[in-house]
Design a protein around this motif. Structure first.
Motif, mmCIF file in Angstrom:
data_model
loop_
_atom_site.group_PDB
_atom_site.id
_atom_site.type_symbol
_atom_site.label_atom_id
_atom_site.label_comp_id
_atom_site.label_asym_id
_atom_site.label_seq_id
_atom_site.Cartn_x
_atom_site.Cartn_y
_atom_site.Cartn_z
ATOM 1 N N GLY A 43 8.772 46.163 -0.209
ATOM 2 C CA GLY A 43 10.163 46.069 -0.849
ATOM 3 C C GLY A 43 10.133 44.859 -1.415
ATOM 4 N N GLY A 44 9.138 43.951 -1.439
ATOM 5 C CA GLY A 44 9.039 42.619 -2.306
ATOM 6 C C GLY A 44 9.022 41.578 -1.148
ATOM 7 N N VAL A 45 8.645 40.304 -1.509
ATOM 8 C CA VAL A 45 8.706 39.071 -0.858
ATOM 9 C C VAL A 45 10.258 38.490 -0.619
ATOM 10 N N THR A 46 10.527 38.227 0.781
ATOM 11 C CA THR A 46 11.825 37.788 0.718
ATOM 12 C C THR A 46 11.773 36.148 1.269
ATOM 13 N N GLY A 47 10.620 35.683 1.574
ATOM 14 C CA GLY A 47 10.144 34.419 1.987
ATOM 15 C C GLY A 47 8.684 34.267 1.945
ATOM 16 N N PHE A 48 8.381 32.903 1.578
ATOM 17 C CA PHE A 48 7.097 32.467 1.541
ATOM 18 C C PHE A 48 6.957 30.909 1.873
ATOM 19 N N ASP A 49 5.932 30.747 2.650
ATOM 20 C CA ASP A 49 5.795 29.475 3.141
ATOM 21 C C ASP A 49 4.292 29.055 3.287
ATOM 22 N N VAL A 50 3.836 27.856 3.178
ATOM 23 C CA VAL A 50 2.452 27.427 3.330
ATOM 24 C C VAL A 50 2.564 26.024 3.652
ATOM 25 N N PHE A 51 1.616 25.888 4.607
ATOM 26 C CA PHE A 51 1.840 24.312 5.146
ATOM 27 C C PHE A 51 0.613 24.146 5.969
ATOM 28 N N SER A 52 0.406 22.769 6.274
ATOM 29 C CA SER A 52 -0.869 22.255 6.943
ATOM 30 C C SER A 52 -0.332 21.432 7.948
ATOM 31 N N ARG A 53 -0.648 21.710 9.249
ATOM 32 C CA ARG A 53 -0.293 21.036 10.574
ATOM 33 C C ARG A 53 -1.153 21.335 11.700
ATOM 34 N N ASP A 54 -1.447 20.348 12.439
ATOM 35 C CA ASP A 54 -2.271 20.331 13.480
ATOM 36 C C ASP A 54 -3.727 21.186 13.461
ATOM 37 N N GLY A 55 -4.096 20.763 12.268
ATOM 38 C CA GLY A 55 -5.696 21.398 12.341
ATOM 39 C C GLY A 55 -5.463 22.812 11.911
ATOM 40 N N LEU A 56 -4.324 23.295 11.516
ATOM 41 C CA LEU A 56 -4.247 24.583 10.908
ATOM 42 C C LEU A 56 -3.414 24.793 9.544
ATOM 43 N N PHE A 57 -4.257 25.418 8.599
ATOM 44 C CA PHE A 57 -3.383 25.739 7.152
ATOM 45 C C PHE A 57 -2.864 27.354 7.348
ATOM 46 N N THR A 58 -1.451 27.286 7.306
ATOM 47 C CA THR A 58 -0.709 28.404 7.740
ATOM 48 C C THR A 58 -0.116 28.965 6.498
ATOM 49 N N VAL A 59 -0.129 30.410 6.430
ATOM 50 C CA VAL A 59 0.412 30.917 5.259
ATOM 51 C C VAL A 59 1.643 32.154 6.171
ATOM 52 N N ALA A 60 2.797 32.159 5.496
ATOM 53 C CA ALA A 60 3.726 32.922 6.120
ATOM 54 C C ALA A 60 4.353 33.580 5.135
ATOM 55 N N VAL A 61 4.309 34.923 5.102
ATOM 56 C CA VAL A 61 5.119 35.667 3.852
ATOM 57 C C VAL A 61 6.127 36.552 4.567
ATOM 58 N N SER A 62 7.320 36.628 4.257
ATOM 59 C CA SER A 62 8.238 37.614 4.775
ATOM 60 C C SER A 62 8.728 38.696 3.853
ATOM 61 N N ASP A 63 9.001 39.859 4.329
ATOM 62 C CA ASP A 63 9.440 41.053 3.559
ATOM 63 C C ASP A 63 10.356 41.779 4.371
ATOM 64 N N ARG A 64 11.000 42.748 3.576
ATOM 65 C CA ARG A 64 12.274 43.683 4.307
ATOM 66 C C ARG A 64 11.634 44.656 5.137
ATOM 67 N N SER A 65 10.515 45.085 5.294
ATOM 68 C CA SER A 65 9.835 46.214 5.990
ATOM 69 C C SER A 65 9.754 45.986 7.584
ATOM 70 N N MET A 66 10.123 46.939 8.500
ATOM 71 C CA MET A 66 9.981 46.848 9.746
ATOM 72 C C MET A 66 8.613 47.230 10.212
ATOM 73 N N ARG A 67 7.781 48.069 9.042
ATOM 74 C CA ARG A 67 6.478 48.787 9.422
ATOM 75 C C ARG A 67 5.511 47.418 9.492
ATOM 76 N N SER A 68 4.578 47.839 10.673
ATOM 77 C CA SER A 68 3.539 46.714 10.798
ATOM 78 C C SER A 68 2.428 47.283 9.807
ATOM 79 N N PRO A 69 1.702 46.240 9.374
ATOM 80 C CA PRO A 69 0.599 46.418 8.789
ATOM 81 C C PRO A 69 -0.576 47.143 9.698
ATOM 82 N N HIS A 70 -1.551 48.140 9.182
ATOM 83 C CA HIS A 70 -2.436 48.488 10.092
ATOM 84 C C HIS A 70 -3.631 48.589 9.248
#
Length: 157
Positions: A43-70
């Protein structure tokens, strides 16, 4: 948010941390895959964040679905079904947080540690001593392998 906008945002953050090309390529693939999956299946992207902290480069993508990817079974002749496998390969620590509005897929990628430049090691000074062996060779203080083991000298005479 489109995949192109997400990639541009990720590229800016990657440039800020002076990320090596192999890390940047992997992160951009993860960004593209997570954003396109959110648009296509959730149903589309509801949030997006990308940052670098503590030796990790992290991507976070939020959406409306409660279904887990498999993981889909591998079917090389059929289109699709390889995105989640790709994400889990490039960012093995990927996890999902569920919340009231749907879910957030968080994909951390470790920064490769910069290798220190090799510097020549100065030679170790060798101290000359009168004794040439590290232990006195008598039957009480020699190691067991020499004292009575496989290094026994054949009898003379």
């Amino acid at each position: 948010m489109s995949c192109a906008q997400a990639r541009e945002t990720a590229l800016r953050v990657l440039a800020e941390v002076d990320a090596p090309p192999d890390l940047a390529e992997g992160v951009l693939l993860v960004v593209t895959e997570l954003v396109s999956n959110a648009r296509r299946h959730a149903g589309g992207v509801t949030g997006f964040d990308v940052f670098s902290r503590d030796g990790l480069f992290t991507v976070a993508v939020s959406d409306r679905s409660m279904r887990s990817p498999h993981l889909q079974p591998q079917a090389p002749r059929l289109p699709g079904g390889f995105g989640w496998r790709l994400v889990k390969t490039l960012a093995p620590g990927t996890f999902i947080r569920f919340h009231r509005g749907g879910k957030t897929v968080i994909a951390p990628s470790p920064h490769p540690r910069p290798r220190p430049e090799r510097c020549p090691v100065p030679p170790v000074a060798v101290r000359k001593t009168a004794r040439t062996r590290p232990w006195p060779l008598d039957r009480h203080s020699a190691p067991a392998a020499i004292r009575g083991g496989r290094f026994r000298r054949p009898p003379t005479g």
